[in-house]
Design a protein around this motif. Structure first.
Motif, PDB file in Angstrom:
ATOM      1  N   ALA A 120       0.821  -1.215   0.000  1.00  0.00           N
ATOM      2  CA  ALA A 120       0.000   0.000   0.000  1.00  0.00           C
ATOM      3  C   ALA A 120       0.849   1.257   0.000  1.00  0.00           C
ATOM      4  O   ALA A 120       0.323   2.370   0.174  1.00  0.00           O
ATOM      5  CB  ALA A 120      -0.919  -0.008   1.223  1.00  0.00           C
ATOM      6  N   GLY A 121       2.167   1.116  -0.203  1.00  0.00           N
ATOM      7  CA  GLY A 121       3.048   2.276  -0.222  1.00  0.00           C
ATOM      8  C   GLY A 121       3.346   2.782   1.184  1.00  0.00           C
ATOM      9  O   GLY A 121       2.634   2.487   2.151  1.00  0.00           O
ATOM     10  N   GLY A 122       4.425   3.521   1.283  1.00  0.00           N
ATOM     11  CA  GLY A 122       4.792   4.110   2.561  1.00  0.00           C
ATOM     12  C   GLY A 122       5.162   3.089   3.615  1.00  0.00           C
ATOM     13  O   GLY A 122       5.028   3.354   4.817  1.00  0.00           O
ATOM     14  N   GLY A 123       5.602   1.898   3.202  1.00  0.00           N
ATOM     15  CA  GLY A 123       5.972   0.865   4.143  1.00  0.00           C
ATOM     16  C   GLY A 123       4.803   0.098   4.715  1.00  0.00           C
ATOM     17  O   GLY A 123       4.961  -0.671   5.673  1.00  0.00           O
ATOM     18  N   LEU A 124       3.600   0.266   4.123  1.00  0.00           N
ATOM     19  CA  LEU A 124       2.396  -0.397   4.615  1.00  0.00           C
ATOM     20  C   LEU A 124       1.943  -1.475   3.657  1.00  0.00           C
ATOM     21  O   LEU A 124       2.260  -1.460   2.464  1.00  0.00           O
ATOM     22  CB  LEU A 124       1.254   0.616   4.784  1.00  0.00           C
ATOM     23  CG  LEU A 124       1.502   1.836   5.668  1.00  0.00           C
ATOM     24  CD1 LEU A 124       0.264   2.729   5.674  1.00  0.00           C
ATOM     25  CD2 LEU A 124       1.888   1.431   7.081  1.00  0.00           C
ATOM     26  N   TYR A 262      -5.107  -1.526   7.054  1.00  0.00           N
ATOM     27  CA  TYR A 262      -3.702  -1.206   6.829  1.00  0.00           C
ATOM     28  C   TYR A 262      -2.866  -1.771   7.978  1.00  0.00           C
ATOM     29  O   TYR A 262      -3.281  -1.764   9.140  1.00  0.00           O
ATOM     30  CB  TYR A 262      -3.496   0.308   6.751  1.00  0.00           C
ATOM     31  CG  TYR A 262      -4.154   0.955   5.558  1.00  0.00           C
ATOM     32  CD1 TYR A 262      -3.459   1.121   4.361  1.00  0.00           C
ATOM     33  CD2 TYR A 262      -5.471   1.399   5.626  1.00  0.00           C
ATOM     34  CE1 TYR A 262      -4.055   1.726   3.265  1.00  0.00           C
ATOM     35  CE2 TYR A 262      -6.089   1.998   4.531  1.00  0.00           C
ATOM     36  CZ  TYR A 262      -5.375   2.158   3.347  1.00  0.00           C
ATOM     37  OH  TYR A 262      -5.977   2.744   2.255  1.00  0.00           O
ATOM     38  N   LEU A 263      -1.656  -2.212   7.659  1.00  0.00           N
ATOM     39  CA  LEU A 263      -0.774  -2.810   8.647  1.00  0.00           C
ATOM     40  C   LEU A 263       0.672  -2.463   8.328  1.00  0.00           C
ATOM     41  O   LEU A 263       1.090  -2.483   7.162  1.00  0.00           O
ATOM     42  CB  LEU A 263      -0.948  -4.340   8.626  1.00  0.00           C
ATOM     43  CG  LEU A 263      -0.033  -5.178   9.522  1.00  0.00           C
ATOM     44  CD1 LEU A 263      -0.415  -5.012  10.987  1.00  0.00           C
ATOM     45  CD2 LEU A 263      -0.104  -6.659   9.129  1.00  0.00           C
ATOM     46  N   VAL A 264       1.430  -2.148   9.368  1.00  0.00           N
ATOM     47  CA  VAL A 264       2.883  -2.072   9.219  1.00  0.00           C
ATOM     48  C   VAL A 264       3.401  -3.494   9.366  1.00  0.00           C
ATOM     49  O   VAL A 264       3.296  -4.089  10.445  1.00  0.00           O
ATOM     50  CB  VAL A 264       3.524  -1.156  10.282  1.00  0.00           C
ATOM     51  CG1 VAL A 264       5.029  -1.068  10.055  1.00  0.00           C
ATOM     52  CG2 VAL A 264       2.896   0.232  10.254  1.00  0.00           C
ATOM     53  N   PRO A 265       3.916  -4.094   8.305  1.00  0.00           N
ATOM     54  CA  PRO A 265       4.283  -5.513   8.375  1.00  0.00           C
ATOM     55  C   PRO A 265       5.524  -5.730   9.231  1.00  0.00           C
ATOM     56  O   PRO A 265       6.293  -4.810   9.479  1.00  0.00           O
ATOM     57  CB  PRO A 265       4.550  -5.876   6.914  1.00  0.00           C
ATOM     58  CG  PRO A 265       5.007  -4.587   6.303  1.00  0.00           C
ATOM     59  CD  PRO A 265       4.216  -3.502   6.984  1.00  0.00           C
ATOM     60  N   PRO A 266       5.726  -6.951   9.681  1.00  0.00           N
ATOM     61  CA  PRO A 266       6.980  -7.261  10.381  1.00  0.00           C
ATOM     62  C   PRO A 266       8.173  -7.032   9.456  1.00  0.00           C
ATOM     63  O   PRO A 266       8.035  -6.999   8.232  1.00  0.00           O
ATOM     64  CB  PRO A 266       6.828  -8.748  10.729  1.00  0.00           C
ATOM     65  CG  PRO A 266       5.365  -9.028  10.646  1.00  0.00           C
ATOM     66  CD  PRO A 266       4.833  -8.114   9.590  1.00  0.00           C
ATOM     67  N   LYS A 267       9.323  -6.874  10.068  1.00  0.00           N
ATOM     68  CA  LYS A 267      10.528  -6.728   9.254  1.00  0.00           C
ATOM     69  C   LYS A 267      10.685  -7.964   8.381  1.00  0.00           C
ATOM     70  O   LYS A 267      10.570  -9.089   8.844  1.00  0.00           O
ATOM     71  CB  LYS A 267      11.748  -6.552  10.148  1.00  0.00           C
ATOM     72  CG  LYS A 267      11.733  -5.243  10.933  1.00  0.00           C
ATOM     73  CD  LYS A 267      12.959  -5.102  11.818  1.00  0.00           C
ATOM     74  CE  LYS A 267      12.921  -3.781  12.579  1.00  0.00           C
ATOM     75  NZ  LYS A 267      14.097  -3.608  13.475  1.00  0.00           N
ATOM     76  N   GLY A 268      10.917  -7.744   7.103  1.00  0.00           N
ATOM     77  CA  GLY A 268      11.012  -8.848   6.171  1.00  0.00           C
ATOM     78  C   GLY A 268       9.747  -9.070   5.375  1.00  0.00           C
ATOM     79  O   GLY A 268       9.721  -9.886   4.452  1.00  0.00           O
ATOM     80  N   GLY A 269       8.660  -8.367   5.735  1.00  0.00           N
ATOM     81  CA  GLY A 269       7.440  -8.473   4.958  1.00  0.00           C
ATOM     82  C   GLY A 269       6.388  -9.351   5.610  1.00  0.00           C
ATOM     83  O   GLY A 269       6.621 -10.041   6.604  1.00  0.00           O
ATOM     84  N   ILE A 270       5.205  -9.360   5.007  1.00  0.00           N
ATOM     85  CA  ILE A 270       4.053 -10.053   5.577  1.00  0.00           C
ATOM     86  C   ILE A 270       4.060 -11.535   5.236  1.00  0.00           C
ATOM     87  O   ILE A 270       3.380 -12.338   5.908  1.00  0.00           O
ATOM     88  CB  ILE A 270       2.742  -9.395   5.074  1.00  0.00           C
ATOM     89  CG1 ILE A 270       1.542  -9.872   5.894  1.00  0.00           C
ATOM     90  CG2 ILE A 270       2.544  -9.666   3.590  1.00  0.00           C
ATOM     91  CD1 ILE A 270       1.579  -9.430   7.324  1.00  0.00           C
ATOM     92  N   ALA A 271       4.827 -11.944   4.220  1.00  0.00           N
ATOM     93  CA  ALA A 271       4.839 -13.351   3.810  1.00  0.00           C
ATOM     94  C   ALA A 271       5.264 -14.241   4.970  1.00  0.00           C
ATOM     95  O   ALA A 271       6.217 -13.946   5.691  1.00  0.00           O
ATOM     96  CB  ALA A 271       5.779 -13.550   2.626  1.00  0.00           C
ATOM     97  N   GLY A 272       4.515 -15.314   5.168  1.00  0.00           N
ATOM     98  CA  GLY A 272       4.828 -16.260   6.223  1.00  0.00           C
ATOM     99  C   GLY A 272       4.223 -15.922   7.568  1.00  0.00           C
ATOM    100  O   GLY A 272       4.409 -16.658   8.548  1.00  0.00           O
ATOM    101  N   HIS A 273       3.510 -14.822   7.654  1.00  0.00           N
ATOM    102  CA  HIS A 273       2.888 -14.412   8.913  1.00  0.00           C
ATOM    103  C   HIS A 273       1.363 -14.593   8.829  1.00  0.00           C
ATOM    104  O   HIS A 273       0.768 -14.487   7.752  1.00  0.00           O
ATOM    105  CB  HIS A 273       3.219 -12.963   9.232  1.00  0.00           C
ATOM    106  CG  HIS A 273       4.677 -12.728   9.475  1.00  0.00           C
ATOM    107  ND1 HIS A 273       5.270 -12.947  10.699  1.00  0.00           N
ATOM    108  CD2 HIS A 273       5.668 -12.322   8.628  1.00  0.00           C
ATOM    109  CE1 HIS A 273       6.562 -12.668  10.612  1.00  0.00           C
ATOM    110  NE2 HIS A 273       6.843 -12.291   9.364  1.00  0.00           N
ATOM    111  N   THR A 274       0.745 -14.819   9.977  1.00  0.00           N
ATOM    112  CA  THR A 274      -0.701 -15.021  10.055  1.00  0.00           C
ATOM    113  C   THR A 274      -1.351 -13.829  10.733  1.00  0.00           C
ATOM    114  O   THR A 274      -0.911 -13.404  11.813  1.00  0.00           O
ATOM    115  CB  THR A 274      -1.033 -16.300  10.850  1.00  0.00           C
ATOM    116  OG1 THR A 274      -0.438 -17.416  10.202  1.00  0.00           O
ATOM    117  CG2 THR A 274      -2.525 -16.497  10.963  1.00  0.00           C
TER     118      THR A 274
END
Length: 897
Positions: A120-124, A262-274
């Motif tokens: 979503a841009g802006g690190g989101l 909207y979410l600020v994902p964990p470091k490394g991105g949202i992949a692999g997270h629930t």
């Protein structure tokens, strides 16, 4: 002479349990087969078109509840069930039962997975999702942990350790000046206020405009000056619910209008997270059900309720987490109030729509672990209901009058609960909401601690206002280590409260306060209570009463004087109390052991009080809460987590530079250590515990100080005081009582070091440590044993153990080690009788054998000790097993030191 065995015989049958590895209240297949009626099975691997047999179970609990009738049972196998459960009613002689099968956790999950995340841009990242709850009641979980809604200033994961911004004194009732306010548009955000000259409740408003270093808002501030932003003692606030606040991993914001999360994902991105989001407020909805038993279930992100017409519901062995969530504090609806609406009723915000709710009549909640609620832990409303044996914790963080247990109505029973870490009160009565008169209630044997985390003017046990408590008894409760001003607070003209055999220490300025508040205070009584350290002004105070008729205070023991004033006909009676300068000779006031030693002047010095003292031992009643020579009663529940405080054996503290800081660890919350210069990074306190202890949480309490808490610190531990290693915890934020939580460590020394500067000197009233399981050095009360075999337990001891009978405590912490077992027991004596201390199981290795010599009878109590052949260290389950005869000994308590 009072008969201990006669008292024990009055214990309820539910207090006796057989050794089992299952959780309290968990059903087994055999339990289900023994029920009247049919038994159906539910399992995640089943199918709803199947028969519901053990070999062909249903897939959903809902399918099972469609089939059951009176006397039928749904046995639910391990797994996660994302559904709303609403069973039909049974009959008084044939309830409908929903029970865990016993093969693992059965979770009613009120959340649903959120998928389809896109950049979503802006690190989101963002996902399009329709969250069905009110915008202010959403909750998000990231990898099974509660995620923080985007806020400023940032805060840690513990909502009872919030970080607050502090407004400038130039602020006004609808305007905030703060040069630290970041750039961004916060219009529409919620502003959460803890502000005023003496803020006894928090409030929320809506931001209407923002500018450089300032914002305007609407709402909140219902009573100025006590609850008002401006030039006040307290000017604390934070912002939540704006996209502009998203700046750290895990924070989220939901745009309700756009249906976009909207979410600020964990470091490394949202992949692999629930990611899951709350969808269901009431996962177990019994609002239209009666005569239903719910046993052994777990709730996640949802709650349970009965209804105003429910009766005969039994809820037991439930474990509930994140039961209620909200970010605003709206005024209660007019139809929810029992008196004409008024601005002050903001204090009752969310009381009626949060928590586990036991409404109706004749319903029971017992032996359950209920934690994490923005509002109430348990709402008790109606008549004749029972809440007993529960562990209730980490609730009420939004700071209104939502407590651990809210008691409304009449004929209610609230006993043997442990209530810990609450935003305001542990037990409260909301006078605005009482539809049934507050009569004939019993509130007894509850342990209330770490209350008032987000308020100061209040108490662990709080009553307000104008209540007539006819027939109500508040007895055998313990309140301690709270951040308000009072232990038992009968506020604003409430009357006819009978308090007796209660204990209070570390409660602030007073132990008990009857506040007439320029009106009446009628018929309030306090007898046989014990007040310890950490009460700075008055053990009992009555003030502000235009009429104090019926006031009666006697047989109390205290370390501070009493202040009783007010006219009455008859005038207040205050007599037969043991007060300064007399020394009550408590056993160990530092650790709240306020029972008398053999040389105490309180022994036989009390007066007879009808309905309170009863039969006594010796020449007369003792003063205080404990009768010398009798078993020592205890308060609280028996579940895991009910005992966590680490015993203070005489700790010492030193400030950086070598100055003595003993006031921070002396066990007295009303003494304070304060630094001699403004806070600076590197300032530290080093605590020597005297011997290695096991602990996993540290609490720093600044009492009523509004300025001296740090903005950041680390915690390090050491076994020798020289080698420290990396910190075990880093804490940031600016809250009034601050906790550092970490994996359990065993160490003798700990160091708290500041990481940020501050304009005021550092202030610490008390440092406390906590851990999983009881401390072996503390008194392990036999009646609170988690497991019992072949013996009954009363309010203060067991009945007589015979060969093979046993009591057990789980997860006992030995720290550096114990080499002496001491047991307080009563025995008629027998030839080869003994009590064997076994570790880890009732048949585990024998750590000590204590020969049992007669004490003069099973009503004569003595301490007996034996050295352990080998020092015991670490953590163990501990069992005391009788051998050698049919009547070996009754047990009061044991210690391992």
């Amino acid at each position: 002479m009072r008969s201990t065995l006669r008292r024990i015989s009055l214990a309820v049958a539910a207090a006796t349990a057989v050794f089992t590895a299952a959780l309290p209240g968990t059903a087994t297949a055999q339990d289900g087969q023994g029920q009247q009626g049919r038994t159906y099975h539910v399992a995640t691997w089943g199918a709803d078109h199947d028969s519901g047999s053990s070999r062909h179970p249903f897939r959903t609990i809902g399918r099972c509840t469609e089939q059951v009738g009176p006397g039928d049972t749904c046995l639910i196998h391990r797994g996660n069930y994302r559904e709303r459960v609403a069973p039909p009613s049974g009959r008084a002689d044939a309830p409908v039962t929903l029970a865990a099968y016993g093969d693992g956790a059965v979770t009613i999950d009120g959340t649903r997975a959120v998928t389809g995340w896109q950049d979503a841009g802006g690190g989101l990242v963002a996902a399009d999702v329709d969250l069905p709850l009110d915008r202010s009641e959403n909750a998000l979980f990231l990898d099974g942990e509660r995620a923080m809604e985007g806020r400023w200033p940032n805060s840690g994961s513990d909502p009872l350790n919030p970080s607050w911004a502090v407004a400038e004194r130039s602020s006004t009732d609808q305007h905030i000046d703060d040069p630290d306010l970041p750039d961004g548009d916060f219009t529409g955000a919620t502003v959460h206020l803890w502000a005023g000259s003496n803020p006894w409740s928090q409030q929320t408003g809506t931001v209407t405009a923002t500018s450089d270093g300032a914002l305007d808002f609407k709402g909140g501030n219902y009573r100025c000056t006590p609850l008002c932003m401006g030039d006040q003692n307290y000017r604390n606030y934070y912002l939540v619910g704006a996209k502009a606040t998203l700046d750290q991993p895990g924070e989220w914001y939901y745009d309700k209008d756009a249906g976009r999360l909207y979410l600020v994902p964990p470091k490394g991105g949202i992949a692999g997270h629930t990611v899951t989001a709350k969808h269901e407020s009431w996962g177990v909805d019994l609002s239209h059900s009666s005569h239903v038993t719910v046993r052994g279930l777990e709730l996640w992100g949802t709650s349970l309720r009965t209804g105003a017409d429910s009766t005969g519901v039994l809820v037991e062995g439930v474990r509930a987490r994140y039961i209620s969530e909200f970010s605003t504090l709206p005024m209660p609806r007019d139809d929810e109030l029992a008196i004409p609406p008024g601005e002050g009723h903001i204090v009752a915000s969310r009381v009626l729509n949060s928590g586990v709710q036991i409404l109706g009549r004749g319903n029971t909640l017992r032996d359950s672990d209920i934690g994490y609620s923005a509002g109430t832990g348990v709402l008790l409303r109606g008549s004749g209901n029972t809440v007993t044996g529960n562990y209730i914790h980490d609730v009420g963080w939004m700071g209104s009058y939502t407590p651990g247990i809210e008691v409304n109505g009449g004929g209610q029973t609230v006993t043997h609960n442990t209530i810990r870490r609450t935003g305001r009160a542990s037990i409260d009565t909301a006078w605005q909401l009482n539809g049934v008169p507050f009569h004939d209630n019993r509130i007894a044997y509850n342990d209330l601690s770490e209350a008032m985390r987000t308020s100061r003017d209040g108490s662990p046990f709080y009553v307000c206002c104008n209540l007539d408590a006819k027939g109500t008894s508040v007895d055998h409760n313990t309140v301690h280590d709270a951040d308000g001003q009072v232990g038992y607070y009968i506020d604003n003209s409430s009357g006819n409260f009978l308090l007796h055999h209660n204990v209070a220490y570390n409660t602030g300025t007073r132990g008990t306060f009857f506040n007439g508040h320029s009106s009446v205070s009628l018929g309030n009584r306090d007898h046989n209570s014990s007040y310890g350290t950490g009460i700075s002004t008055a053990a009992v105070r009555l003030s502000g009463a235009t009429d104090a008729t019926g006031t009666y205070v006697s047989n109390d023991v205290a370390l501070t004087p009493m202040e009783i004033s007010g006219p009455g006909d008859p005038a207040p009676v205050v007599r037969n109390n043991l007060l300064p300068p007399a020394d009550p000779r408590y056993t160990d006031a530092r650790n709240g052991e306020l029972w008398p030693r053999a040389d105490s002047p309180a022994i036989d010095a009390g007066e007879q009080v009808d309905g309170v003292t009863g039969e006594v031992r010796g020449d007369g009643p003792d003063q205080g809460a404990y009768e010398y020579g009798e078993p020592i009663w205890s308060s609280g529940c028996r579940l895991a987590g009910c005992e966590t405080r680490v015993r203070n054996d005489g700790w010492k503290a030193t400030a950086s530079g070598g100055a003595d800081a003993s006031a921070a660890v002396d066990g007295v919350q009303t003494t304070q250590w304060k630094g001699d210069a403004p806070q600076a990074a590197g300032q530290s306190l080093t605590v020597d515990l005297g011997t290695a202890k096991t602990f996993g949480r540290l609490a720093i309490d600044a009492g009523l100080d509004a300025t001296g808490h740090p903005s950041g610190f680390t915690v390090s531990v050491s076994r020798d005081g020289e080698h420290w290693g990396t910190p075990v915890a880093r804490v940031s934020g600016r809250s009034f009582t601050q906790d550092a939580v970490f994996g359990q460590r065993t160490a003798r020394y700990l160091r708290i070091e500041l990481t940020r500067p501050g304009e005021n000197p550092w202030a610490v009233n008390e440092i406390r440590l906590y851990a999983d399981g009881p401390d072996a050095a503390a008194a392990l009360q036999a009646e609170r044993a988690e497991v019992v075999r072949g013996v009954e337990r009363g309010e203060a001891a067991t009945s007589v153990l015979g060969t093979g009978d046993a009591i057990g405590f789980r997860g006992v912490r030995f720290g550096a080690g114990a080499d002496t077992l001491t047991v307080r027991l009563a025995s008629g004596g027998c030839g080869d009788c003994a009590l064997r201390l076994r570790l880890d199981s009732p048949e585990g290795p024998v750590a000590a054998t204590l020969p049992v010599r007669g004490t003069g009878g099973t009503d004569e109590w003595r301490e007996r000790s034996v050295r352990l052949p080998r020092t015991v260290t670490g953590s163990h389950d501990v069992y005391l097993v009788a051998t050698g005869g049919h009547r070996v000994a009754a047990v009061d308590w044991l210690t391992l030191r």
